[in-house]
Design a protein around this motif. Structure first.
Motif, PDB file in Angstrom:
ATOM      1  N   THR A  17       0.832  -1.197   0.000  1.00  0.00           N
ATOM      2  CA  THR A  17       0.000   0.000   0.000  1.00  0.00           C
ATOM      3  C   THR A  17       0.873   1.256   0.000  1.00  0.00           C
ATOM      4  O   THR A  17       2.077   1.195   0.284  1.00  0.00           O
ATOM      5  N   ASP A  18       0.269   2.401  -0.315  1.00  0.00           N
ATOM      6  CA  ASP A  18       1.015   3.654  -0.461  1.00  0.00           C
ATOM      7  C   ASP A  18       0.991   4.500   0.801  1.00  0.00           C
ATOM      8  O   ASP A  18       0.913   5.731   0.745  1.00  0.00           O
ATOM      9  N   VAL A  19       1.035   3.876   1.965  1.00  0.00           N
ATOM     10  CA  VAL A  19       1.093   4.618   3.231  1.00  0.00           C
ATOM     11  C   VAL A  19       2.511   5.164   3.407  1.00  0.00           C
ATOM     12  O   VAL A  19       3.494   4.422   3.293  1.00  0.00           O
ATOM     13  N   GLN A  20       2.622   6.466   3.698  1.00  0.00           N
ATOM     14  CA  GLN A  20       3.920   7.079   3.943  1.00  0.00           C
ATOM     15  C   GLN A  20       4.279   6.902   5.418  1.00  0.00           C
ATOM     16  O   GLN A  20       3.485   7.247   6.309  1.00  0.00           O
ATOM     17  N   LEU A  21       5.467   6.361   5.696  1.00  0.00           N
ATOM     18  CA  LEU A  21       5.886   6.058   7.060  1.00  0.00           C
ATOM     19  C   LEU A  21       6.928   7.057   7.545  1.00  0.00           C
ATOM     20  O   LEU A  21       7.732   7.569   6.758  1.00  0.00           O
ATOM     21  N   GLY A  22       6.907   7.311   8.833  1.00  0.00           N
ATOM     22  CA  GLY A  22       7.916   8.146   9.465  1.00  0.00           C
ATOM     23  C   GLY A  22       8.145   7.685  10.889  1.00  0.00           C
ATOM     24  O   GLY A  22       7.216   7.213  11.551  1.00  0.00           O
ATOM     25  N   ALA A  23       9.379   7.806  11.375  1.00  0.00           N
ATOM     26  CA  ALA A  23       9.729   7.455  12.762  1.00  0.00           C
ATOM     27  C   ALA A  23      10.392   8.674  13.385  1.00  0.00           C
ATOM     28  O   ALA A  23      11.566   8.959  13.119  1.00  0.00           O
ATOM     29  N   GLU A  24       9.635   9.430  14.186  1.00  0.00           N
ATOM     30  CA  GLU A  24      10.140  10.677  14.756  1.00  0.00           C
ATOM     31  C   GLU A  24       9.316  11.041  15.981  1.00  0.00           C
ATOM     32  O   GLU A  24       8.138  10.681  16.077  1.00  0.00           O
ATOM     33  N   THR A  25       9.961  11.733  16.930  1.00  0.00           N
ATOM     34  CA  THR A  25       9.264  12.209  18.124  1.00  0.00           C
ATOM     35  C   THR A  25       9.324  13.719  18.276  1.00  0.00           C
ATOM     36  O   THR A  25       8.613  14.269  19.108  1.00  0.00           O
ATOM     37  N   ASN A  26      10.163  14.400  17.491  1.00  0.00           N
ATOM     38  CA  ASN A  26      10.270  15.847  17.555  1.00  0.00           C
ATOM     39  C   ASN A  26       9.085  16.465  16.836  1.00  0.00           C
ATOM     40  O   ASN A  26       8.940  16.356  15.619  1.00  0.00           O
ATOM     41  N   LEU A  27       8.211  17.126  17.587  1.00  0.00           N
ATOM     42  CA  LEU A  27       6.974  17.647  17.017  1.00  0.00           C
ATOM     43  C   LEU A  27       7.238  18.721  15.973  1.00  0.00           C
ATOM     44  O   LEU A  27       6.544  18.780  14.943  1.00  0.00           O
ATOM     45  N   ARG A  28       8.232  19.558  16.194  1.00  0.00           N
ATOM     46  CA  ARG A  28       8.529  20.613  15.236  1.00  0.00           C
ATOM     47  C   ARG A  28       8.937  20.026  13.883  1.00  0.00           C
ATOM     48  O   ARG A  28       8.499  20.495  12.823  1.00  0.00           O
ATOM     49  N   ASP A  29       9.750  18.973  13.901  1.00  0.00           N
ATOM     50  CA  ASP A  29      10.167  18.341  12.647  1.00  0.00           C
ATOM     51  C   ASP A  29       8.996  17.658  11.955  1.00  0.00           C
ATOM     52  O   ASP A  29       8.886  17.684  10.722  1.00  0.00           O
ATOM     53  N   ILE A  30       8.114  17.049  12.728  1.00  0.00           N
ATOM     54  CA  ILE A  30       6.970  16.351  12.145  1.00  0.00           C
ATOM     55  C   ILE A  30       6.047  17.334  11.427  1.00  0.00           C
ATOM     56  O   ILE A  30       5.655  17.121  10.266  1.00  0.00           O
ATOM     57  N   ILE A  31       5.712  18.428  12.092  1.00  0.00           N
ATOM     58  CA  ILE A  31       4.789  19.388  11.489  1.00  0.00           C
ATOM     59  C   ILE A  31       5.436  20.086  10.297  1.00  0.00           C
ATOM     60  O   ILE A  31       4.779  20.333   9.274  1.00  0.00           O
ATOM     61  N   SER A  32       6.729  20.378  10.373  1.00  0.00           N
ATOM     62  CA  SER A  32       7.416  20.978   9.220  1.00  0.00           C
ATOM     63  C   SER A  32       7.380  20.055   8.021  1.00  0.00           C
ATOM     64  O   SER A  32       7.194  20.496   6.876  1.00  0.00           O
ATOM     65  N   THR A  33       7.542  18.755   8.258  1.00  0.00           N
ATOM     66  CA  THR A  33       7.490  17.782   7.168  1.00  0.00           C
ATOM     67  C   THR A  33       6.097  17.706   6.570  1.00  0.00           C
ATOM     68  O   THR A  33       5.928  17.679   5.338  1.00  0.00           O
ATOM     69  N   LEU A  34       5.076  17.684   7.427  1.00  0.00           N
ATOM     70  CA  LEU A  34       3.706  17.577   6.927  1.00  0.00           C
ATOM     71  C   LEU A  34       3.274  18.818   6.163  1.00  0.00           C
ATOM     72  O   LEU A  34       2.457  18.734   5.241  1.00  0.00           O
ATOM     73  N   GLU A  35       3.818  19.985   6.527  1.00  0.00           N
ATOM     74  CA  GLU A  35       3.445  21.231   5.863  1.00  0.00           C
ATOM     75  C   GLU A  35       4.346  21.580   4.693  1.00  0.00           C
ATOM     76  O   GLU A  35       4.121  22.586   4.026  1.00  0.00           O
ATOM     77  N   SER A  36       5.362  20.753   4.425  1.00  0.00           N
ATOM     78  CA  SER A  36       6.303  21.067   3.346  1.00  0.00           C
ATOM     79  C   SER A  36       5.686  20.932   1.962  1.00  0.00           C
ATOM     80  O   SER A  36       6.128  21.573   1.010  1.00  0.00           O
ATOM     81  N   GLY A  37       4.689  20.113   1.822  1.00  0.00           N
ATOM     82  CA  GLY A  37       4.013  19.945   0.534  1.00  0.00           C
ATOM     83  C   GLY A  37       2.516  20.031   0.723  1.00  0.00           C
ATOM     84  O   GLY A  37       2.023  20.744   1.598  1.00  0.00           O
ATOM     85  N   ARG A  38       1.792  19.303  -0.112  1.00  0.00           N
ATOM     86  CA  ARG A  38       0.340  19.260   0.040  1.00  0.00           C
ATOM     87  C   ARG A  38       0.009  18.500   1.320  1.00  0.00           C
ATOM     88  O   ARG A  38       0.460  17.384   1.516  1.00  0.00           O
TER      89      ARG A  38
END
Length: 424
Positions: free
Chosen positions: A146-167
């Motif tokens: 399946t096309d689920v995008q995976l990530g392993a992170e606990t830093n909230l700032r990095d997570i939100i920056s990644t999610l807002e970097s594109g659509r």
């Protein structure tokens, strides 16, 4: 520059005290008060103090107006969509709690894979497992393609920056909220301040970008989601995943839902390939019922909007003991063998659950039990009548037992056959 304010926060319930004390007056827990620093500038500190002046006018509308129903992201997992009120609402925040190992991550990974198969952009962020571990579970569940995008992170700032970097994605899973942390606070991950701040920032992201955010929460020994109760007030829906790890059935229960009925339930069965739906729990609870025995009644109850029929059994018997009990099939067989003095076949395994009425009912993971018995060299098995299918047991010879009377008759016949063979 304003001096940082020192506050004392209970790590169990989130209550704030003016000074340190050994016992929290709000929840009664001991040694949970921790000193924290609040400078009113970090995440979760609330609106900043602004210069006095006139605020902008907001639009007021009539109560009688029409509003369209919120759109839904249907996962094709009917029991999950039922509990949610029809599916995930874009821009909503959902909190899922449950005991460790109950199947929260499995359910959400299956749900994200189902949404991905429907063309939605979904992301699964794990703060507790590495990418390799999540992929291993996905392969076991048959979801590796399946096309689920995976990530392993606990830093909230990095997570939100990644999610807002594109659509922005359509749905995001954060597993779990207790592992998230923000560098705007000095406290450790899992503390009340970090959980509250992380949840607030993720809820803000959901509302701003129209992403459905699902937060996984740990459960305390009292059965409540760990962390301050204010987190439950922040989110739009709170679900609890209930069940015993030793049994295969799970119940997903909505205790809060702004977009659907509360107290709705969904029933799942845990198997080798993950969780499968149980669309008709009443048939499950009544499937082995014998209407010809005494001490049995059917209760019609309501869970949320779903009627559920459950069998209630009662047993009244004379006994010298204070609490007489029924045993399972193997124990009953051993007792018969001891009373009669006839040994049971050495190559035979026995399992099953004896109801109060004396009927023998199936138990969980019967195929795995039979496979292990065959691997260890057993040649036959005495099982509940419902488990003695032609395709079950492999090379084992299965004997189906419907009640205790059938067990006694079978053991007597086996004893006569074995005695005759010895005499010959």
């Amino acid at each position: 520059m304003a001096r940082p304010q020192r506050i004392f926060v209970c790590q169990s319930c989130g209550a704030v005290a003016a000074r340190w004390q050994g016992r929290c007056e709000a929840c009664g827990e001991w040694n949970t008060i921790v000193e924290e620093t609040s400078d009113n500038t970090g995440i979760g500190s609330g609106p900043q103090k602004a210069a006095r002046g006139k605020g902008r006018q907001i639009e007021l509308v009539a109560m009688s107006g029409e509003s369209a129903d919120p759109p839904r992201l249907e996962s094709a997992i009917a029991e999950l969509d039922r509990v949610l009120g029809g599916g995930l609402v874009p821009g909503s925040a959902l909190l899922v709690g449950g005991d460790p190992g109950i199947g929260k991550s499995t359910l959400l990974l299956q749900a994200m894979s189902a949404l991905s198969n429907r063309g939605h952009d979904v992301v699964y962020i794990s703060g507790e497992e590495a990418i390799a571990q999540v992929r291993m579970r996905a392969r076991r569940l048959g979801l590796a393609e399946t096309d689920v995008q995976l990530g392993a992170e606990t830093n909230l700032r990095d997570i939100i920056s990644t999610l807002e970097s594109g659509r922005p994605p359509d749905a995001v899973v954060i597993d779990s909220i207790q592992t998230m942390w923000t560098d705007a606070l000095d406290s450790a991950p899992g503390t009340v301040a970090q959980v509250r701040a992380s949840a607030q920032e993720l809820v803000r992201f959901a509302k701003k970008n129209g992403t459905a955010v699902i937060l996984v929460g740990h459960v305390t020994k009292e059965g409540q989601i760990a962390g301050p109760r204010v987190v439950e007030h922040m989110v739009d829906a709170v679900l609890y995943f209930e069940g015993e790890r030793g049994h295969q059935f799970r119940i997903l229960r909505a205790v809060k839902n702004r977009f659907g009925p509360a107290n709705e339930i969904g029933v799942f069965e845990m198997g080798a390939l993950g969780l499968t739906e149980v669309p008709n729990p009443s048939a499950l609870f009544l499937g082995e019922r014998d209407g010809g025995t005494s001490g049995s009644a059917v209760f019609a109850g309501i869970e949320g909007t779903r009627p559920v029929l459950v069998e209630i059994q009662a047993l009244v018997a004379q006994s010298a003991l204070g609490t007489p009990r029924r045993a399972d099939l193997a124990v009953a067989s051993a007792l018969v063998s001891s009373i009669t003095g006839n040994p049971l076949p050495a190559e035979c395994v026995i399992f099953g659950e004896i109801a109060l009425s004396g009927g023998v009912r199936p138990v969980s993971q019967m195929d795995a039990r039979l496979k292990e018995a065959e691997k260890l060299g057993f040649s036959s098995a005495i099982v509940p009548a419902g488990a003695a299918r032609p395709d079950a047991g492999g090379a084992l010879k299965l004997t189906g037992i419907g009640d205790l009377a059938s067990l006694l008759a079978h053991l007597a016949t086996s004893d006569d056959t074995e005695r005759a063979s010895r005499d010959a």
